[in-house]
Design an enzyme around this catalytic site. Structure first.
Site, PDB file in Angstrom:
ATOM      1  N   CYS A 119      36.767   4.945  14.967  1.00 18.82           N
ATOM      2  CA  CYS A 119      35.508   5.766  15.006  1.00 18.82           C
ATOM      3  C   CYS A 119      34.220   5.333  15.837  1.00 18.82           C
ATOM      4  O   CYS A 119      33.586   5.935  16.311  1.00 18.82           O
ATOM      5  CB  CYS A 119      35.112   6.398  13.578  1.00 18.82           C
ATOM      6  N   HIS A 252      28.447   9.251  14.301  1.00 14.84           N
ATOM      7  CA  HIS A 252      29.721   9.609  13.997  1.00 14.84           C
ATOM      8  C   HIS A 252      30.001  10.652  13.045  1.00 14.84           C
ATOM      9  O   HIS A 252      29.093  10.463  11.714  1.00 14.84           O
ATOM     10  CB  HIS A 252      30.632   8.333  13.844  1.00 14.84           C
ATOM     11  N   ASN A 282      36.203  14.986  10.859  1.00 14.18           N
ATOM     12  CA  ASN A 282      36.100  13.923  11.333  1.00 14.18           C
ATOM     13  C   ASN A 282      37.132  13.525  12.498  1.00 14.18           C
ATOM     14  O   ASN A 282      38.252  13.585  12.233  1.00 14.18           O
ATOM     15  CB  ASN A 282      36.230  12.624  10.332  1.00 14.18           C
TER      16      ASN A 282
END
Ligand code: UT7
Length: 325
Positions: A119, A252, A282
C-alpha cells in the site's frame, strides 16, 4: 538551473462493477460469513468498492488510468520515457505489469518496471521517478498504481474481505524548472512482515502456501497512525515547511479512522483530508493516485496547492511525498 519534477496530469480508472456493503454482506451470508453495512461503515468508513471482472488484470486497469493521465497532461504515450507501476497484484509472476502496460499503450524502448511496496507502492514509485528525473535519467514518467486485490481476498475471512477493492490511478511526472515534488521520505521495517502478507509462492509448477491475504488489523492500525505522522513531519522538515502549509492531505485510503487520526496529529481540519475510501475501499497501491485524481477532477485540488501524499502498508512500509501541485 535546478531540475525538479512536477505532476503534469492525473488519471484513474475503476472497474464498472460497484459492490455496496449490503450486497457484499448478502453474498458473504450465503457462505455463512456474517457481517453488516453498519459494522463496515462504523469501523472503516467504507460503503462500497469496485471489483474487476475475472479476465481483467492490473495492467488493464493501469492502462486505462494512464490514458486518462496522458490526456490530462496533454502528453502523447510516445513522449513517455519511464514507466513505473506500483502493484502487489501483477498480471504474471513475470514480466512486470509495467512492461505489459507499456505494450498496451503502444510504446516501446523506455525502461518499465514494477515497484513492490504494497500500500506504500505509489509513494515509493513516485519517489523513484522523482529521483530519476532530478538526476537526468528520465524527463517524462508515467507513475501508476494498479491493483486487483479482489483476487487475493479470502472471502471466508470477514476481518479482511470487506476492506479491499480494485482500481488504478496514474500521474504523468515531468521535468520542470519549478517544483513540483518538494521532499520525499521512505521507510520499511521487515520485522513486521507477518502482520500483513500473502504468504503463498509459486514453486515447481504449484502454488505453495496460502495465496490469500492475511492481516493482523489491529497491529497494522497501531503502527500506521504513528508512522504516517513521522513521515509527514520528515518531509515538511526537509522542505522547510510546516503543518499549516498543507492544503490537502491525501493519505492511503485504508480506514477513515486512521486517516482522521493522522489529520488530527498534523493539526489539520478534517475538510483538508481527501476521502475516497468510502467509495473505493482499500485499493492498496492504487488508493493514493485514485484519491488524487478524484480530488483534481472534482476541483478540490488546484494548481499551486501543497499536497501531502502518504502511504503505509505491508512490509511493513511507509512513506510520504510533499509536493506543490
Ligand atoms: O492497507 C494496509 C493498511 N491496512 C490497514 O490500515 C488496516 C488497519 N486495521 C483496521 O483498519 C482495523 O483494525 C480493522 C478494520 C481491520 C478492524 O477494526 P477493529 O476496530 O480493529 O476491529 P477488531 O479487529 O477489534 O474486531 C472487533 C470485532 C471482533 O469481534 P469480537 O471479538 O469483539 O466479538 C471481530 O470479530 O469485530 C468483529 N469483526 C467483524 N464483525 C462484523 C471483524 N470483522 C468484522 C466484519 N463484520 N467484517
Amino acid at each position: 538551473m535546478t531540475r525538479f519534477s512536477r505532476i503534469a496530469g492525473t488519471g484513474s480508472y475503476l472497474p464498472p462493477r460497484r459492490v455496496t456493503n449490503a450486497e457484499l454482506a448478502a453474498q458473504l451470508a450465503e457462505r455463512g460469513v456474517e457481517t453488516s453495512d453498519e459494522w463496515i461503515v462504523e469501523r472503516t468508513g467504507i460503503r462500497a468498492r469496485h471489483f474487476a471482472a475475472a479476465e481483467v488484470t492490473s495492467s488493464d486497469l493501469g492502462a486505462e488510468a494512464a490514458r486518462h493521465a496522458l490526456e490530462a497532461a496533454g502528453v502523447a504515450a510516445s513522449d513517455i520515457d519511464l514507466i513505473i507501476v506500483a502493484t502487489s497484484t501483477p498480471d504474471m509472476v513475470f514480466p512486470s505489469a509495467a512492461c505489459i502496460l507499456q505494450a498496451k499503450l503502444g510504446i516501446a524502448g523506455c525502461p518499465a518496471f514494477d515497484v513492490q511496496a504494497v500500500c506504500s507502492g505509489f509513494v515509493y514509485a513516485l519517489t523513484v521517478a522523482d529521483s530519476m528525473i532530478k538526476t537526468g535519467g528520465a524527463t517524462r514518467a508515467l507513475v501508476v498504481g494498479a491493483e486487483v486485490f479482489s483476487r487475493i481476498l479470502d472471502f471466508d475471512d470477514r476481518t479482511t474481505c470487506v476492506l479491499f477493492g480494485d482500481g488504478a490511478g496514474a500521474v504523468v511526472l515531468e521535468a520542470s524548472d519549478m517544483p513540483g515534488i518538494l521532499a520525499t521520505d521512505l521507510h520499511a521495517d521487515g520485522r513486521h512482515v507477518n502482520i500483513l502478507c500473502v504468504p503463498g509462492t509459486v514453486s515447481g509448477g504449484q502454488v505453495l502456501g496460502q495465496p490469500l491475504l492475511r492481516m493482523d488489523g489491529q497491529a497494522v492500525f497501531r503502527l500506521a497512525v504513528g508512522v504516517l505522522e513521522s513521515a509527514a513531519r520528515a518531509t515538511l522538515a526537509k522542505a522547510g515547511r510546516s503543518d499549516a502549509d498543507i492544503d490537502w492531505l491525501i493519505p492511503h485510503q485504508a480506514n477513515i479512522r486512521i486517516m482522521q487520526g493522522t489529520a488530527k496529529k498534523l493539526k489539520l481540519p478534517m475538510d483538508k483530508l481527501v476521502v475516497t475510501v468510502d467509495q473505493h475501499g482499500n485499493t492498496s497501491a492504487a488508493s493514493i493516485p485514485l484519491a488524487l485524481d478524484a480530488a483534481v477532477r472534482s476541483g478540490k485540488v488546484r494548481r499551486g496547492d501543497t499536497l501531502m501524499l502518504e502511504g503505509v502498508g505491508g512490509g511493513f512500509t511507509w512513506g510520504a511525498v510533499l509536493l506543490d501541485y
